[in-house]
Design an enzyme around this catalytic site. Structure first.
Site, short mmCIF file in Angstrom:
data_model
loop_
_atom_site.label_atom_id
_atom_site.label_comp_id
_atom_site.label_asym_id
_atom_site.label_seq_id
_atom_site.Cartn_x
_atom_site.Cartn_y
_atom_site.Cartn_z
N ASP A 1 -98.59 -54.78 -28.97
CA ASP A 1 -97.85 -55.02 -27.95
C ASP A 1 -98.62 -56.43 -27.29
O ASP A 1 -99.77 -56.33 -26.99
CB ASP A 1 -97.95 -54.06 -26.93
CG ASP A 1 -97.18 -52.73 -27.39
OD1 ASP A 1 -96.10 -52.85 -28.16
OD2 ASP A 1 -97.56 -51.54 -27.34
N ASP B 1 -103.52 -56.34 -32.66
CA ASP B 1 -102.93 -55.37 -31.98
C ASP B 1 -101.21 -55.75 -32.08
O ASP B 1 -100.82 -56.87 -32.41
CB ASP B 1 -103.45 -55.87 -30.28
CG ASP B 1 -102.70 -55.23 -29.26
OD1 ASP B 1 -102.38 -53.83 -29.52
OD2 ASP B 1 -102.31 -55.79 -28.51
#
Ligand code: BG6
Ligand code: MG
Length: 217
Positions: free
Chosen positions: A11, A9
């Protein structure tokens, strides 16, 4: 089954943009006459822009037209872009560079799995546009997390099976997406929040690739 790929991922895992998403949403909620807490914000992490807005409006007890919602989402994104515009490679989270060099040495493939439509811009700003073998972002998916699409597409692009992948996630919705995709999931954050993860550590700075591989395969 041996692990062949790590799916990350963006963020809150590679870079601390999670705080900027929160600040921009909080500003929007405040303008609408209510507030959102850090605890409430946990459910927004990893969730698409429109789904996040729907959760926020429901929290504030508001029902708005699609036109108004598009306007508010665009406003939030503008504030968010102002906050991230000054980011540089100094904003990459501690431990990421070391972890990525271990990943390369181990001969593993990498993919980005982010529902953010701003992911390519952020990667450019922090100098990591070439760090991944595949990039799946919000422009390439039809369903956001907790749907597994963002990770299953990454695995497909790398030509590996889900069982050969490890997902790294800071969000409850992202951990669920990885698990529903049939992958081993490393949660980065608190074990009290990321209860579905197979392994939890505070951040990539607290893990080595060998530790992850030992647990995952
Ligand atoms: C995720 C963030 O990575 O991207 C969410 O965790 C955000 O908070 C989502 O809503 C969508 O991002 P963007 O940049 O397309 O608004
Ligand atoms: Mg995240």
């Amino acid at each position: 089954m041996p692990i062949r790929a790590f799916l990350f991922d963006l963020d809150g895992v590679i870079v601390d943009t999670a705080i900027y998403h929160y600040q921009a949403w909080k500003r929007l909620a405040n303008e609408l006459g209510f507030d959102i807490s850090e605890e409430f914000n946990e459910q927004l992490k990893g969730v698409s822009r429109m789904d996040s807005l729907d959760l926020i409006l429901a929290h504030g007890g508001l029902t708005l037209s699609d036109e108004k919602k598009n306007e508010l989402a665009a406003q939030k994104n503008q504030w968010y872009l102002e906050l991230v515009s000054r980011m540089t490679s100094d904003d990459i989270l501690p431990g990421v560079a070391t972890f990525f060099s271990q990943v390369r040495k181990a001969g593993l493939q990498t993919a980005l799995g982010s529902v953010s439509k701003n992911a390519p811009l952020i990667l450019e700003r922090i100098g990591m546009a070439d760090a991944f073998d595949a990039i799946i972002d919000g422009t390439k998916i039809t369903k956001g997390k907790p749907d597994p699409e963002v990770f299953t597409k990454g695995a497909a692009e790398l030509e590996v099976s889900p069982a050969e992948c490890v997902v790294f996630e800071d969000a409850v919705a992202g951990v669920e997406a990885g698990k529903r995709g049939g992958m081993f999931v490393v949660g980065l954050g608190s074990p009290d929040v990321l209860t579905q993860a197979d392994l939890v550590a505070p951040s990539l700075n607290d893990l080595t690739v060998d530790q992850v591989l030992t647990k995952a395969q």
